[in-house]
Write a protein that holds these residues in place. Sequence first.
Motif, short mmCIF file in Angstrom:
data_model
loop_
_atom_site.label_atom_id
_atom_site.label_comp_id
_atom_site.label_asym_id
_atom_site.label_seq_id
_atom_site.Cartn_x
_atom_site.Cartn_y
_atom_site.Cartn_z
N GLU A 164 2.75 11.40 4.33
CA GLU A 164 2.18 12.65 4.82
C GLU A 164 3.02 13.84 4.35
N ALA A 165 4.34 13.65 4.28
CA ALA A 165 5.20 14.72 3.79
C ALA A 165 4.98 14.96 2.30
N LEU A 166 4.66 13.90 1.56
CA LEU A 166 4.43 14.01 0.12
C LEU A 166 3.04 14.59 -0.19
N ALA A 167 2.06 14.25 0.64
CA ALA A 167 0.68 14.69 0.40
C ALA A 167 0.09 15.21 1.71
N PRO A 168 0.54 16.38 2.16
CA PRO A 168 0.14 16.89 3.48
C PRO A 168 -1.37 16.99 3.64
N PRO A 214 0.80 -1.23 0.00
CA PRO A 214 0.00 0.00 0.00
C PRO A 214 0.83 1.28 0.00
N ALA A 215 1.91 1.35 0.78
CA ALA A 215 2.67 2.59 0.86
C ALA A 215 3.27 2.97 -0.48
N VAL A 216 3.79 1.99 -1.22
CA VAL A 216 4.37 2.27 -2.53
C VAL A 216 3.28 2.75 -3.49
N LEU A 217 2.15 2.05 -3.48
CA LEU A 217 1.06 2.42 -4.39
C LEU A 217 0.49 3.79 -4.03
N LEU A 218 0.35 4.08 -2.75
CA LEU A 218 -0.20 5.38 -2.33
C LEU A 218 0.73 6.53 -2.72
N ALA A 219 2.04 6.31 -2.67
CA ALA A 219 2.96 7.35 -3.11
C ALA A 219 2.75 7.66 -4.59
#
Length: 372
Positions: A118-122, A79-84
């Motif tokens: 969160e840093a990428l998509a605040p 999920p983390a990779v896909l969400l980025a």
Amino acid sequence: MADTADIADFHDDVVRAEPRGSAPVPLSVLDLATVGSGRTAREALATTVELARLAERRGYHRFWVAEHHSMPGVASSSPAVLLAHLAAHTDRIRLGSGGVMLPNHAPLVIAEQFGTLEALAPGRVDLGLGRAPGTDGATAAALRRSDQLAEGADDFPRQLSELTRFLDDDFPDGHPYARIHAVPGPVQGRVPGGVQRADRPSIWLLGSSGFSARLAGALGLPFSFAHHFAAANTVPALELYRESFRPSAVLDRPYAKIGVQAFAAETAEEARRQVRTGALAMLRLRTGRPGLIPTPEEAAAYDYSPAERDFVANWLSNVVHGTPEEVREGLDALAKRTGADELMLTSNAHSASARVRSYDLIANAYGFPPAT
């Protein structure tokens, strides 16, 4: 477990979740990046991006992806990779995990991954957490260290507490992890005399039984129930959540979301033809034969035993499907019956274009903003 900044963040989220068009509650999307027979994982992931962008354009509130392992028909194992990737292709819609299976991971790793998101998509990131492995026992053993496997889901509350402390950077003095920081995270916001908190992901608990419902209520966290595969437990679990709820720095009142299998097509016959592919895929999974999502032709030609026919009929009885108007009626009735504060729609039909079209038709039925 959280400070007053979190309650403001979550209530801002809820305000932004006011129903669009004529929907009685906010509508969101859960996607598994399903891989259809004759298709590839690359194509499935491209469809997930297309769906996320459509969901944003049409006014859906959230877009979540789920962690599964060793399932050929599901490409959302990370999920983390896909969400980025999704964060780079969207601008406003909330993105999250539905969920990350916490027993599979070290809490520090999840804190780092979602701190990075969160840093990428605040202000757009949800961290939905489940206590199941999202796979079979052998695969769970391959995912974890041997000492972790013995703990399993029963250790979930401790893992959750540890993860939350990493996200808030607030282990007490003397704790073995007090000098360890999840980066990116609040440590970057330290200023003389205190901490200037950065936003952090909104934590949700996920469940298909009463355990997480009770825990979410006791901790005052938002709760998401898997109605799409545990419909018989939905009302009891939501009642337990509400009865157990204690106001917290995150929420002053319960907030319950439910996952719903939903599929719309121009005709009821076409909708049924499409959803039977997902029903056959689930039948195969439940009988130890996971694979790619079959085509409508494969599902129609399959030689079902009487027991298998009963399984499919029972599965389809909990899938809201039909014309856009019929789906709207079904979703409205479900929201009223359960008292859910939000519905998260999901579909694992074979056809990528039909799935995309389904979300478009449902948005049309509710008078959501046109795609521009």
